[in-house]
Design an enzyme around this catalytic site. Structure first.
Site, PDB file in Angstrom:
ATOM      1  N   SER A  28      12.008  -2.897 -11.739  1.00 49.30           N
ATOM      2  CA  SER A  28      12.179  -1.647 -10.652  1.00 49.30           C
ATOM      3  C   SER A  28      13.190  -2.024  -9.495  1.00 49.30           C
ATOM      4  O   SER A  28      13.128  -2.885  -9.026  1.00 49.30           O
ATOM      5  CB  SER A  28      10.560  -1.550 -10.180  1.00 49.30           C
ATOM      6  OG  SER A  28       9.692  -1.218 -10.836  1.00 49.30           O
ATOM      7  N   HIS A  80       6.428  -0.195 -19.843  1.00 47.92           N
ATOM      8  CA  HIS A  80       5.071  -0.823 -19.248  1.00 47.92           C
ATOM      9  C   HIS A  80       3.866  -0.410 -19.942  1.00 47.92           C
ATOM     10  O   HIS A  80       3.770   0.565 -20.766  1.00 47.92           O
ATOM     11  CB  HIS A  80       4.791  -0.385 -17.737  1.00 47.92           C
ATOM     12  CG  HIS A  80       5.873  -0.718 -16.938  1.00 47.92           C
ATOM     13  ND1 HIS A  80       7.231  -0.021 -16.769  1.00 47.92           N
ATOM     14  CD2 HIS A  80       6.037  -1.766 -16.204  1.00 47.92           C
ATOM     15  CE1 HIS A  80       7.907  -0.739 -15.770  1.00 47.92           C
ATOM     16  NE2 HIS A  80       7.171  -1.665 -15.512  1.00 47.92           N
ATOM     17  N   TYR A  82       0.864   0.526 -18.666  1.00 48.09           N
ATOM     18  CA  TYR A  82       0.402   1.687 -18.050  1.00 48.09           C
ATOM     19  C   TYR A  82       1.207   2.832 -18.552  1.00 48.09           C
ATOM     20  O   TYR A  82       0.344   4.195 -18.262  1.00 48.09           O
ATOM     21  CB  TYR A  82       0.593   1.446 -16.575  1.00 48.09           C
ATOM     22  CG  TYR A  82       1.758   1.775 -15.848  1.00 48.09           C
ATOM     23  CD1 TYR A  82       2.578   2.579 -15.987  1.00 48.09           C
ATOM     24  CD2 TYR A  82       2.218   0.595 -15.371  1.00 48.09           C
ATOM     25  CE1 TYR A  82       4.034   2.659 -15.323  1.00 48.09           C
ATOM     26  CE2 TYR A  82       3.862   0.427 -14.812  1.00 48.09           C
ATOM     27  CZ  TYR A  82       4.364   1.416 -14.731  1.00 48.09           C
ATOM     28  OH  TYR A  82       5.389   1.187 -14.189  1.00 48.09           O
ATOM     29  N   MET A 208       2.495  -5.207 -12.558  1.00 51.45           N
ATOM     30  CA  MET A 208       2.018  -4.750 -13.586  1.00 51.45           C
ATOM     31  C   MET A 208       2.770  -4.718 -14.667  1.00 51.45           C
ATOM     32  O   MET A 208       2.930  -3.987 -15.606  1.00 51.45           O
ATOM     33  CB  MET A 208       1.806  -3.010 -13.583  1.00 51.45           C
ATOM     34  CG  MET A 208       1.177  -2.474 -12.215  1.00 51.45           C
ATOM     35  SD  MET A 208       1.423  -0.794 -11.698  1.00 51.45           S
ATOM     36  CE  MET A 208       0.690  -0.615 -10.096  1.00 51.45           C
ATOM     37  N   SER A 209       3.707  -5.933 -14.753  1.00 56.80           N
ATOM     38  CA  SER A 209       4.519  -6.082 -15.857  1.00 56.80           C
ATOM     39  C   SER A 209       4.612  -7.605 -16.119  1.00 56.80           C
ATOM     40  O   SER A 209       3.473  -8.399 -15.774  1.00 56.80           O
ATOM     41  CB  SER A 209       5.891  -5.599 -15.672  1.00 56.80           C
ATOM     42  OG  SER A 209       6.275  -6.519 -14.636  1.00 56.80           O
ATOM     43  N   ASN A 232       6.350  -5.198  -0.994  1.00 62.60           N
ATOM     44  CA  ASN A 232       5.206  -4.545  -0.039  1.00 62.60           C
ATOM     45  C   ASN A 232       4.121  -5.615   0.032  1.00 62.60           C
ATOM     46  O   ASN A 232       4.156  -6.492  -0.560  1.00 62.60           O
ATOM     47  CB  ASN A 232       4.664  -3.300  -0.647  1.00 62.60           C
ATOM     48  CG  ASN A 232       4.096  -3.629  -2.073  1.00 62.60           C
ATOM     49  OD1 ASN A 232       4.814  -3.770  -3.261  1.00 62.60           O
ATOM     50  ND2 ASN A 232       2.808  -3.813  -2.033  1.00 62.60           N
ATOM     51  N   HIS A 244       5.413   4.576  -4.388  1.00 64.02           N
ATOM     52  CA  HIS A 244       6.502   3.964  -5.245  1.00 64.02           C
ATOM     53  C   HIS A 244       7.838   3.961  -4.767  1.00 64.02           C
ATOM     54  O   HIS A 244       8.461   3.071  -4.795  1.00 64.02           O
ATOM     55  CB  HIS A 244       6.584   4.696  -6.527  1.00 64.02           C
ATOM     56  CG  HIS A 244       7.612   4.131  -7.669  1.00 64.02           C
ATOM     57  ND1 HIS A 244       7.635   2.991  -8.215  1.00 64.02           N
ATOM     58  CD2 HIS A 244       8.511   4.862  -8.467  1.00 64.02           C
ATOM     59  CE1 HIS A 244       8.694   3.007  -9.107  1.00 64.02           C
ATOM     60  NE2 HIS A 244       9.028   4.036  -9.151  1.00 64.02           N
TER      61      HIS A 244
HETATM   62  N1  HPA Z   1       0.560  -3.798  -6.743  1.00 66.55           N
HETATM   63  C1  HPA Z   1       0.885  -3.981  -8.020  1.00 66.55           C
HETATM   64  N2  HPA Z   1       2.134  -3.652  -8.408  1.00 66.55           N
HETATM   65  C2  HPA Z   1       3.247  -3.626  -7.731  1.00 66.55           C
HETATM   66  C3  HPA Z   1       2.955  -3.499  -6.167  1.00 66.55           C
HETATM   67  C4  HPA Z   1       1.542  -3.658  -5.718  1.00 66.55           C
HETATM   68  O1  HPA Z   1       1.412  -3.882  -4.679  1.00 66.55           O
HETATM   69  N3  HPA Z   1       4.195  -3.585  -5.765  1.00 66.55           N
HETATM   70  C5  HPA Z   1       4.884  -3.403  -6.701  1.00 66.55           C
HETATM   71  N4  HPA Z   1       4.712  -3.497  -7.968  1.00 66.55           N
END
Ligand code: HPA
Length: 269
Positions: A28, A80, A82, A208-209, A232, A244
Site C-alpha cells: 500500500s 489480499h 480479505y 493483513m498481507s 500508524n 485507510h
Molecule cells: N492493522 C492492520 N493492518 C494494517 C494496519 C493496522 O494497524 N496499518 C496498516 N495495515
C-alpha cells in the site's frame, strides 16, 4: 502445474524472455518504484490465472525493469485474502515469479505499530512472522515440483539478507527497526484488546498481507526479505480512530526513504 507454465509462457512472450532475478511485491502506497522504473508492464487483468486487485491505492500490474544492473519483476499492488480471494489465488504470483527465475523475493507492506518504540513512517525489517490468518496457503494437494509437503519455516527471512539490508540502511543514514510481523486476515483493524494480545504474544507490527506470500516463497526455495512501512500506531486504548487514508498518508511520507533503501539493497543481492 499446467496453469503456472501457461502464465509464464504468456509473460515471457510479452517481455521477450526478460528472466528476472529478484521479485518485489510493493505494498500500500509503496508502488511508485514501478512507475519510475518500467521496461515492460502487464496489467493483472491480462495475465492468465491472475486475479484482479480491488483495493484503492493498489494498481495491479506486473512491471519488469532493469534496476542497478539487476533484472527485477515488481508486483505493483497485491491481492489480499480479505478481498475474498483464496490463499491459493493470492500466492499464485509468487509461484509464477519463482518459475520465471527469481531467486530472491522482497516483500513490502504497510503495517500498524504494536511495538511502542515504533512511530509512523518508520521502516521495519521483518525478522520472523506469526500467521494468525486462520489458514495456510499450502493447504491442498502438494505440487512436488515446487516444494515439499511439510516445509521447514525456521528461517524464512534470511539472516544474510537482513544483514545487508541493515548495512544499506546504515550507509543511507536511515534508522531501521527490526521486528516480528503479525498477520491477521482483516479487513477490520484490530481492537485495543487484540493489540494488547499481539504485543504479549511477541508481535511488533501488524498487517493483513505478506505472510501467505512469505510461506509460499520459502516453500519453493526463494530467499525472502520483508520490509514493513509503519503507518500508524495500531489501535490503542486512547480511542484514536484509524483510517485507510491515514495509512496511505504515512506510506507517502516514508516512500522516499523506502525507495532509496530498496535501490541500495538491490545492488547487494
Ligand atoms: N492493522 C492492520 N493492518 C494494517 C494496519 C493496522 O494497524 N496499518 C496498516 N495495515
Amino acid at each position: 502445474m499446467i496453469s503456472i507454465q501457461n502464465t509464464v509462457n504468456y509473460i515471457n512472450e510479452k517481455t521477450n524472455n526478460f528472466e528476472p532475478e529478484i521479485g518485489i511485491i510493493l505494498g500500500s502506497g509503496l508502488g511508485e518504484l514501478a512507475d519510475e522504473y518500467c521496461d515492460y508492464a502487464i496489467p493483472y487483468t491480462e495475465i492468465p490465472f491472475f486475479v484482479k486487485s480491488t483495493v484503492q491505492g493498489h494498481k495491479g500490474r506486473l512491471v519488469f525493469a532493469k534496476i542497478r544492473e539487476k533484472k527485477i519483476v515488481m508486483m505493483q499492488g497485491r491481492n489480499h485474502f480479505y478481498e475474498g480471494h483464496t490463499m491459493q489465488e493470492i500466492t499464485y504470483p509468487v509461484k509464477v515469479m519463482k518459475t520465471l527465475g527469481i531467486k530472491t523475493l522482497i516483500l513490502t507492506n504497510a503495517a500498524g505499530a504494536v511495538n511502542q518504540n515504533f512511530k509512523p513512517a518508520d521502516l521495519m525489517l521483518i525478522t520472523d512472522h506469526i500467521n494468525n490468518m486462520g489458514t495456510n496457503p499450502l493447504i491442498g494437494l502438494n505440487d512436488d515440483t515446487l516444494g515439499e509437503r511439510f516445509p521447514d519455516m525456521s528461517q524464512i527471512y534470511k539472516k544474510n539478507i537482513i544483514k545487508l539490508a541493515k548495512k544499506s540502511a546504515d550507509d543511507l543514514n536511515i534508522d531501521i527497526k527490526e521486528g516480528i510481523y503479525w498477520a491477521n486476515s482483516g479487513p477490520s483493524y484490530e481492537t485495543p484488546s487484540e493489540i494488547n494480545m499481539i504485543r504479549k504474544l511477541g508481535g511488533d507490527a501488524v498487517g493483513m498481507s505478506t505472510v501467505p506470500e512469505a510461506i509460499v516463497a520459502n516453500y519453493c526455495g526463494l530467499d525472502v526479505l520483508g520490509i514493513s512501512c509503519i503507518t500508524n500506531a495500531a489501535s490503542s486504548a486512547s480511542g484514536a480512530k484509524l483510517s485507510h487514508e491515514e495509512v496511505i498518508e504515512a506510506a507517502k511520507i516514508a516512500k522516499t526513504k523506502f525507495k532509496s533503501l530498496i535501490l541500495e539493497i538491490i545492488k547487494y543481492i
